[in-house]
Structure formats: C-alpha cells, structure tokens
Design an enzyme around this catalytic site. Structure first.
Site, mmCIF file in Angstrom:
data_model
loop_
_atom_site.group_PDB
_atom_site.id
_atom_site.type_symbol
_atom_site.label_atom_id
_atom_site.label_comp_id
_atom_site.label_asym_id
_atom_site.label_seq_id
_atom_site.Cartn_x
_atom_site.Cartn_y
_atom_site.Cartn_z
ATOM 1 N N ASP A 1 36.979 50.499 43.963
ATOM 2 C CA ASP A 1 36.339 50.980 42.732
ATOM 3 C C ASP A 1 37.289 51.982 42.085
ATOM 4 O O ASP A 1 37.893 52.798 42.778
ATOM 5 C CB ASP A 1 35.004 51.653 43.073
ATOM 6 N N ASN A 2 37.416 51.918 40.764
ATOM 7 C CA ASN A 2 38.290 52.901 40.094
ATOM 8 C C ASN A 2 37.509 54.142 39.650
ATOM 9 O O ASN A 2 38.059 55.038 39.016
ATOM 10 C CB ASN A 2 39.037 52.272 38.909
ATOM 11 N N LEU A 3 36.242 54.178 39.983
ATOM 12 C CA LEU A 3 35.359 55.328 39.689
ATOM 13 C C LEU A 3 35.298 55.636 38.190
ATOM 14 O O LEU A 3 34.993 56.762 37.809
ATOM 15 C CB LEU A 3 35.771 56.569 40.497
ATOM 16 N N SER B 1 29.082 46.695 30.964
ATOM 17 C CA SER B 1 27.838 45.921 30.923
ATOM 18 C C SER B 1 26.832 46.390 29.868
ATOM 19 O O SER B 1 25.634 46.211 30.047
ATOM 20 C CB SER B 1 27.181 45.954 32.300
ATOM 21 N N ALA C 1 32.338 44.971 39.338
ATOM 22 C CA ALA C 1 32.995 45.940 38.439
ATOM 23 C C ALA C 1 33.134 45.356 37.042
ATOM 24 O O ALA C 1 33.980 44.505 36.812
ATOM 25 C CB ALA C 1 34.359 46.287 39.011
ATOM 26 N N TYR D 1 29.401 40.934 25.514
ATOM 27 C CA TYR D 1 29.128 41.127 26.944
ATOM 28 C C TYR D 1 28.734 39.797 27.595
ATOM 29 O O TYR D 1 29.351 39.358 28.575
ATOM 30 C CB TYR D 1 28.021 42.181 27.126
#
Ligand code: UDP
Length: 330
Positions: free
Chosen positions: A29-31, A75, A72, A139
C-alpha cells in the site's frame, strides 16, 4: 502467501483480517488513502506503489505469492467526472503494470475489486451479472476496462481471476478495531453519523428529483465483513480450481433511498438529523440494487448484516474515533 494490494484501505483492511485466519498475508500500500494502523500487525506490510514496476519486482522476488487481491484504486464517482485522468492512471494503467509483472513472475490468480458503477443506468430493476454494462462515469469506465483486459488475458495466457462488483460497502469491523476512515469523507453513512455526532452542521441530500419513490437515490448497502467473506470464497474457488474466471455482484438485494438511510441512522442513534436538499451529484444513477444469487448459488455466499446492523457497527466505530483524533486526521 496472499498479496493484498491496498490492504491499508477500508475494504482491503477488513479482508486482511479474514484472510489471516487461514493464510499468510502481505500488504502492499502506498498509504495515499489507506492507514498504517488499519493493517493487522500479523500481516507483512510493504510501503510501495503498484504502478511502480521496481516495487512489484522486489516484492515478487522476495516473497512466494500464490494469489493477488487488488483493492488499491481511486473510487469516487464525482471526482472521477472532474478528474478522469487520475482514474485512468490509478485504476487502469497501474493495474496493467501489476498484471504484466504478475505474468513475468508466473503468478496466475487474481481477485479484482470492481463496482456497481460498471452498470451505469441499469436496464432492469434488480441488477444481475447479465445486466449490460454501460458506465456513466470514468470511475465505472476504468473498472470495466480492467475487467475487459482480464477477460482477454485469461483467454491467451495463464491468468485466473474473479471480478467482484461491489455495491455500497458500509459498516465497520465487529471488534471496533477498524472501519471507514476516508479523508475527506464523501460516503453517505459516515457523513450522516458524523453529523449526528456533532462533527458536521448538516447533511446535504444530493438530489430529490430522481425517478424513485421519494425522489432520492436508491443504493444497496452491504456490510464490509460480508464483502470480505466473499473474497475468501472467491480465492478458495481459484485455488481449488472450481473457477478459472468469474464475475459476481456483491450486495444485499435490498434498496434503500438516501432518505431511508438517514431515517435508519436516526433510529440507530436516537438522534435527529438536520437535512437539506442540495443539487444532484455528477455521475449518480437513480437506483443500483443487485441480486447476489449467482455467488450464493456458485460459492455459497450469504450476507449476515442488515442495514440496521451495518449502521450500528459504523456508529460504534464513529463514536470510538471521537476519542482518538489521530485516527480522524491520519
Ligand atoms: N449522498 C448524499 N449526500 C452525501 C453523500 C452521499 O445524498 O453527503 C448520496 C449519493 O448521491 C448517492 C448515495 O448517497 O446517491 C450514496 O453515495 P455514496 O457516496 O455513499 O456511495 P456511491 O453510491 O457513490 O458509491
């Protein structure tokens, strides 16, 4: 070992908890929107980006990955309309990098988070997986593009996948350890509950002139733990070979209007909301409600949480966050 990309996010972090009952888990995860605190400490955590091929290669070289779950993504329907490039870069381009690197490392099992937004304005009252897809916002479009890429890949190379089209995920973990924590928050249920906690002055209903009974949009709200359980069934089906490719809708099969959700929040909390009617939000279809018969019949998935229980777990979570400002701000 199962790789969960986006495992620090809302849905991903709940799936990690369920996976850990039977599997080893590594989170990438890139946070950017997820939280380090949301990742169960029993999982390995890697801070990296799925669009960065070097991050992926390092990870695939160091760990033996049996399957990848991919949460990821950007959204937000409204944001996607005003900033489509962000959606095509984050949701399509990065996923292609991921899939391409998976192929290089012979990783052939993939669970993909998709969305009800792929259906656009549905042609039927109750959506099924056979309802035509026709997204009305970038999206939904970005998610459908990846679905189509997966379908082509699976015919040509060794790539088995399950696409899960989520309806409206809501609620919090039953232990109260994790829950929804977007910054800024845009989703209906947390916004209502934060208002009822005194953190927001009012609730704005985005449009009351839709062709629905009370004029507000109808959605199918599904508890995040029910969603998480579906991922485990999908993964098992890929591992035991009962499925090579599949697409499933995940919802409760019940539609609630924005007004009904507000009323249910008032019932759960015993508090009265201050509601104003605002303009429609860009890209919102009037009604999105699904049948989940397919995944029930094929994988035995059942939902456990009603709207009341969804809101109740979310309420406990929101109340607990009041005591911990770090969780609100990080
Ligand atoms: N909504 C609203 N006011 C808000 C937030 C959301 O009226 O402050 C409406 C929104 O237009 C949609 C429904 O609530 O019809 C659910 O929106 P949410 O953002 O929670 O999920 P989405 O359907 O976009 O995935």
């Amino acid at each position: 070992m199962i790789l969960v990309i986006g495992g620090a996010g809302y849905i991903g972090s709940h799936v990690v908890k369920v996976l850990l009952k039977t599997k080893e888990v590594i989170v990438l995860d890139n946070l950017s929107t997820g939280h380090r605190w949301a990742v169960d400490e029993r999982a390995v955590f890697v801070n990296g980006d799925l669009g960065n091929v070097e991050d992926l290669k390092a990870l695939f070289s160091s760990y033996s990955i049996d399957a990848v779950m991919h949460f990821a993504a950007s959204s937000l329907v409204g944001e996607s309309v005003v900033n489509p490039m962000k959606y095509y870069l984050n949701n399509v381009s990065s996923t292609l990098t991921l899939l391409n690197t998976m192929l290089d490392f012979n990783i052939d099992k993939f669970i993909f988070s998709s969305t009800a937004a792929t259906y656009g304005i549905p042609t039927t009252d109750l959506i099924t997986e056979d309802t035509p897809t026709n997204p009305i916002n970038p999206y939904g479009q970005s998610k459908l593009m990846v679905e189509k890429i997966l379908a082509d890949l699976s015919k040509a190379v060794d790539m088995k996948y399950v696409v899960l089209r989520y309806f409206n995920a809501a609620g919090a973990h039953q232990t109260g350890e994790i829950g929804e924590a977007h910054n800024p928050e845009t989703h209906l249920i947390p916004i209502i509950l934060q208002h009822l906690l005194g953190q927001r002055e009012q609730i704005s209903v985005f449009g009351s002139d839709y062709e629905t009974e009370d004029g507000t949009c109808i959605r199918d709200y599904i508890h995040v733990t029910d969603l998480a359980n579906a991922h485990i069934l999908a993964l098992d089906a890929l591992i035991n070979g009962s499925k090579n490719t599949a697409t499933y809708n995940l919802g409760n099969g019940l539609g609630y209007s924005v007004k009904e959700v507000i009323e249910m929040c008032e019932k759960v909390t015993g508090k009265k909301a201050n509601v104003v009617t605002g303009d429609r939000r860009l890209g919102d279809p009037a009604k999105l409600v699904t049948s989940s018969d397919k995944i029930h019949n094929e994988l035995g998935w059942n939902t456990e949480y009603s709207l009341f229980e969804i809101i109740n777990t979310a309420w406990e979570w929101e109340k607990s966050r009041v005591d911990n400002l770090d969780l609100i701000n990080n």
